[in-house]
Structures are given as C-alpha cells and as structure tokens.
Design a protein around this motif. Structure first.
Motif, PDB file in Angstrom:
ATOM      1  N   LYS A 242       4.811  40.907  35.279  1.00 53.30           N
ATOM      2  CA  LYS A 242       5.107  39.642  35.953  1.00 53.30           C
ATOM      3  C   LYS A 242       5.457  38.567  34.928  1.00 53.30           C
ATOM      4  O   LYS A 242       4.893  38.524  33.850  1.00 53.30           O
ATOM      5  N   LEU A 243       6.403  37.691  35.265  1.00 52.83           N
ATOM      6  CA  LEU A 243       6.703  36.599  34.342  1.00 52.83           C
ATOM      7  C   LEU A 243       5.540  35.611  34.308  1.00 52.83           C
ATOM      8  O   LEU A 243       5.255  35.016  33.276  1.00 52.83           O
ATOM      9  N   GLY A 244       4.919  35.422  35.459  1.00 56.65           N
ATOM     10  CA  GLY A 244       3.746  34.542  35.514  1.00 56.65           C
ATOM     11  C   GLY A 244       4.045  33.082  35.246  1.00 56.65           C
ATOM     12  O   GLY A 244       3.218  32.358  34.689  1.00 56.65           O
ATOM     13  N   LEU A 245       5.242  32.632  35.631  1.00 55.02           N
ATOM     14  CA  LEU A 245       5.592  31.232  35.373  1.00 55.02           C
ATOM     15  C   LEU A 245       4.980  30.319  36.425  1.00 55.02           C
ATOM     16  O   LEU A 245       4.825  30.695  37.583  1.00 55.02           O
ATOM     17  N   SER A 246       4.667  29.103  36.003  1.00 58.15           N
ATOM     18  CA  SER A 246       4.272  28.064  36.949  1.00 58.15           C
ATOM     19  C   SER A 246       5.419  27.085  37.093  1.00 58.15           C
ATOM     20  O   SER A 246       6.204  26.918  36.163  1.00 58.15           O
ATOM     21  N   LEU A 247       5.468  26.412  38.234  1.00 57.74           N
ATOM     22  CA  LEU A 247       6.505  25.389  38.439  1.00 57.74           C
ATOM     23  C   LEU A 247       6.005  24.032  37.945  1.00 57.74           C
ATOM     24  O   LEU A 247       4.896  23.609  38.278  1.00 57.74           O
ATOM     25  N   ARG A 248       6.832  23.384  37.137  1.00 52.88           N
ATOM     26  CA  ARG A 248       6.575  21.999  36.737  1.00 52.88           C
ATOM     27  C   ARG A 248       7.898  21.248  36.835  1.00 52.88           C
ATOM     28  O   ARG A 248       8.878  21.669  36.229  1.00 52.88           O
ATOM     29  N   TYR A 249       7.938  20.187  37.600  1.00 51.72           N
ATOM     30  CA  TYR A 249       9.173  19.401  37.694  1.00 51.72           C
ATOM     31  C   TYR A 249       8.819  17.933  37.835  1.00 51.72           C
ATOM     32  O   TYR A 249       8.235  17.523  38.838  1.00 51.72           O
ATOM     33  N   ILE A 250       9.175  17.169  36.817  1.00 50.41           N
ATOM     34  CA  ILE A 250       8.884  15.737  36.839  1.00 50.41           C
ATOM     35  C   ILE A 250      10.053  14.975  37.460  1.00 50.41           C
ATOM     36  O   ILE A 250       9.868  13.973  38.139  1.00 50.41           O
ATOM     37  N   GLY A 251      11.268  15.479  37.212  1.00 47.98           N
ATOM     38  CA  GLY A 251      12.458  14.749  37.663  1.00 47.98           C
ATOM     39  C   GLY A 251      12.859  13.703  36.647  1.00 47.98           C
ATOM     40  O   GLY A 251      13.527  12.723  36.969  1.00 47.98           O
ATOM     41  N   SER A 252      12.437  13.917  35.416  1.00 49.86           N
ATOM     42  CA  SER A 252      12.797  13.042  34.297  1.00 49.86           C
ATOM     43  C   SER A 252      13.157  13.999  33.165  1.00 49.86           C
ATOM     44  O   SER A 252      12.277  14.642  32.579  1.00 49.86           O
ATOM     45  N   LEU A 253      14.446  14.137  32.910  1.00 47.41           N
ATOM     46  CA  LEU A 253      14.936  15.240  32.081  1.00 47.41           C
ATOM     47  C   LEU A 253      14.245  15.336  30.727  1.00 47.41           C
ATOM     48  O   LEU A 253      13.846  16.420  30.300  1.00 47.41           O
ATOM     49  N   VAL A 254      14.137  14.204  30.035  1.00 45.78           N
ATOM     50  CA  VAL A 254      13.555  14.251  28.691  1.00 45.78           C
ATOM     51  C   VAL A 254      12.108  14.757  28.764  1.00 45.78           C
ATOM     52  O   VAL A 254      11.682  15.585  27.955  1.00 45.78           O
TER      53      VAL A 254
END
Ligand code: AHM
Ligand code: MG
Length: 347
Positions: A242-254
């Motif tokens: 399994k890749l085992g990735l978690s989702l993280r998204y701030i919506g601020s590219l930097v």
C-alpha cells in the motif's frame, strides 16, 4: 529553531556568497539580487504578521489580470518586490502575477542581465484566516542584448534555463528556500536578529512519500486519467505494498509544496473542466510551476504537467496556466503513465 550548520551560524548573505564561488565568472549581480529578494521577504513578512492588527486586510475592489480579487497585501508585496529591484541595474525586465504585461525597468535606471518573475503573495485569499502564504521567484538570464530594454522574449523561457528560483513562506516562522542549481537550501528568519539563518541545508525530499495534496472537490471535472491516478494515490492500486498516503491540502501552494518537500509527497493541480477559461488548471507556469519544479528537481523530486517535464515547457505567454504534479519522483512518473494510458496521447 535549528539555526546552525554543524554548530556554525550561516547567514543567508554568507551562504549566497559561498554559492557564488561555484561560478568563477560571476559578477556578483545574482548574489546581490538574491540578497535583495531576502530583504523583500523580511519586509513582506513584517507586514503579513501584522495583518490582523492593521488596516491591510480586505479587498481593494480591483481585479488582477486573472480576474481575481486583489487584496491589499498582494499590492504591498508586489510593490515591495518591484521597488527594491527596479533601480539596481541587475534586471532587464520583470514579470509578476499582478501585472498584465511584462514590467519594464524605469527609463531613468540602467538595465542589467537578469530577468525576475514573481508571484508576490501566493495564496493570499487565505491571509484573513491566518493560513501560511508565500512569495515565489524565478530568475533567468536575459536573451536580448545588454543595455537595451528587456523584452517578452527574455521572460518566455523554459524552466530548465532558470539560474535561480525560490520562495519565502510566511508561516509560524518565515523561511526562505532557494536554489541556484547547487541543491536546495532553507533559511529561517530570526526575528531578534532580523537575519535569515541557514536552518535546512541541502534539502532532499524523503524517499518515501507521506502525503498527496489535491483539491478533491474538483473530482467531477477531472478526466478519466486524473480520476484513476488520484484513485491510485489513495489505494496504491497495482503496487505490491500500500502507498499509505494521507491527504493534506491547504490551498496555499507554497505551504502545500513546502510541507511535501520536507515530509515527502505529491501535490497536484490537474487540468479540469470546471472553468472553460482555465482548461490547463489554475496554476501559472512561469512564476508558480517552473520555479517550484526547479526546486523539486534539485531536492531529488520531479514535476510534470502529466505529459512532460515542467522545466521543458516553452511558455507561449506570461500568464500561461499549466496542470501541475510536483514532488515525489515516482508519483510524478505514475501521473504521466495514468494520463497517457487513460486520456490518450493528446487529450
Ligand atoms: P493565487 O495565485 O491567486 O493566490 O492562487 C493560487 C492558489 C495556490 O496557492 C493554491 O495551490 C491554489 O490557488 C488553490 O486553488 P483552489 O482553491 O482551486 O484549490
Ligand atoms: Mg499565485
């Protein structure tokens, strides 16, 4: 805060000067330009941290060339970068997310051999909720003859010709991360001293990715290839483990890029069918995707638009948009495979 490199404190000035030794013919102009950008970062940081206290928040009521609302801090950041660089004789021309056209050097000043492209305050819609934002910069050598005004041709260069790139992130601390093609180095602003100190020498992105970052709300507008690819990121379909990735998204590219650079992962902003005016996604090639792609590659990662290396794309216009998959190298390769397989050669 880590502020030393094997016990030795290295200021950004010292570090940039040391990097110059890799280029025996260097005149010092690039060194000084990078130092000027560090100063811009300090000035913008001082304003960003006061955002809640001063009358700097809120919209100006104007729209930028992308038709988005311009905020006061965007203007401040844009002006700071322009004004600290217009008179130094180091630049031929500039380009900014906030300006429709290339920005000439005022006639009363000499032009120089470099070209500066910048996003003065990326993610600025997040400022009023205290989310990290950043300034991104990209530096090319001019193409046109020295001593003449810079041209659009000077600006429209593929990322592989970058001589330097970086960003300043205004977060819980302010950091400047840059590369001149000799690795990626991070500096943390020590507010007591007013100096950026080397805190993250020679950044290498981790071998094992931890996160994937995408605006999942656009799923209904994705192509079959993108849909399948994001499913792959979630499940690791076809992988022995399994890749085992978690989702993280701030919506601020930097901020999203910075986290994934240090912790390992893949950020993507795919092409979508949400807005017919933006078929290539939202992000801009010259002052968002290309400089970050330069850093990603220097740190052992990669960046692609799903079909080709970001750094190989020859821009056709100043504000060209591009789909972006950036970070972990293997996950970038997978993006290309999925898009090629499910979206066909030229979709
Ligand atoms: P901006 O240049 O107008 O600030 O917009 C760019 C920002 C990026 O920081 C971020 O990755 C992206 O917009 C988020 O867009 P979305 O809200 O569509 O996910
Ligand atoms: Mg931006």
């Amino acid at each position: 805060m880590p502020s030393s490199n094997s016990g030795q404190i290295t200021t950004i000035e010292r570090h940039i000067l040391d990097q110059q030794h890799h280029y025996p013919d260097a005149s010092g102009a690039l060194t000084n330009l990078l130092y000027d950008l560090a100063l811009c970062g300090k000035i913008i940081a001082s304003k960003v941290i006061q955002a809640g206290l001063m009358d700097v928040l809120g919209k100006t009521g104007l729209q930028n060339v992308q038709g988005e609302e311009v905020q006061k801090l965007d203007e401040f950041a844009d002006e700071t970068i322009f004004k600290l660089n217009d008179h130094t004789g180091r630049l031929a021309v500039m380009g900014s997310e906030e300006h429709d056209e290339i920005i000439p050097i005022p006639k009363k000043y000499k032009t120089g051999k470099y070209v500066l492209l910048y996003d003065p305050l990326d993610g600025s819609s997040n400022i009023d909720v205290n989310v990290s934002v950043g300034s991104i910069f990209a530096i090319f050598k001019r193409k046109s003859p020295e001593g003449t005004p810079g041209t659009l041709e000077d600006v429209l260069q593929p990322g592989r010709d970058l001589v330097a790139a970086g960003y300043i992130i205004y977060g819980s601390s302010t950091m400047l991360v840059y590369s001149t093609g000799q690795g990626v180095h991070g500096f943390t602003l020590n507010r007591m001293l007013g100096e950026f100190l080397l805190s993250h020498p020679n950044i290498r992105t981790p071998e094992k990715p931890k996160y994937y970052s995408v605006n999942q709300a656009y799923e209904p507008y994705w192509s079959p290839g993108v849909l399948r690819y994001v499913r792959y990121l979630q499940t690791g379909e076809g992988e022995p483990e399994k890749l085992g990735l978690s989702l993280r998204y701030i919506g601020s590219l930097v901020a999203d890029f910075h986290r994934n650079l240090l912790n390992g992962g893949l950020f993507c902003y795919p092409a979508d069918r949400k807005d017919p005016k933006k078929p290539g996604g939202k992000l801009r090639l010259l002052y968002e995707a290309a400089p970050l792609a330069f850093l990603a590659e220097q740190a052992g990662g990669a960046a692609t638009d799903g079909r080709q290396r970001i750094l190989d794309i020859a821009p056709a216009s100043l504000h060209q948009r591009v789909p972006l998959y950036i970070g972990d190298k293997k996950l970038c390769e997978k993006a290309e495979q999925y898009i090629q397989k499910y979206d066909g050669a030229g979709a």
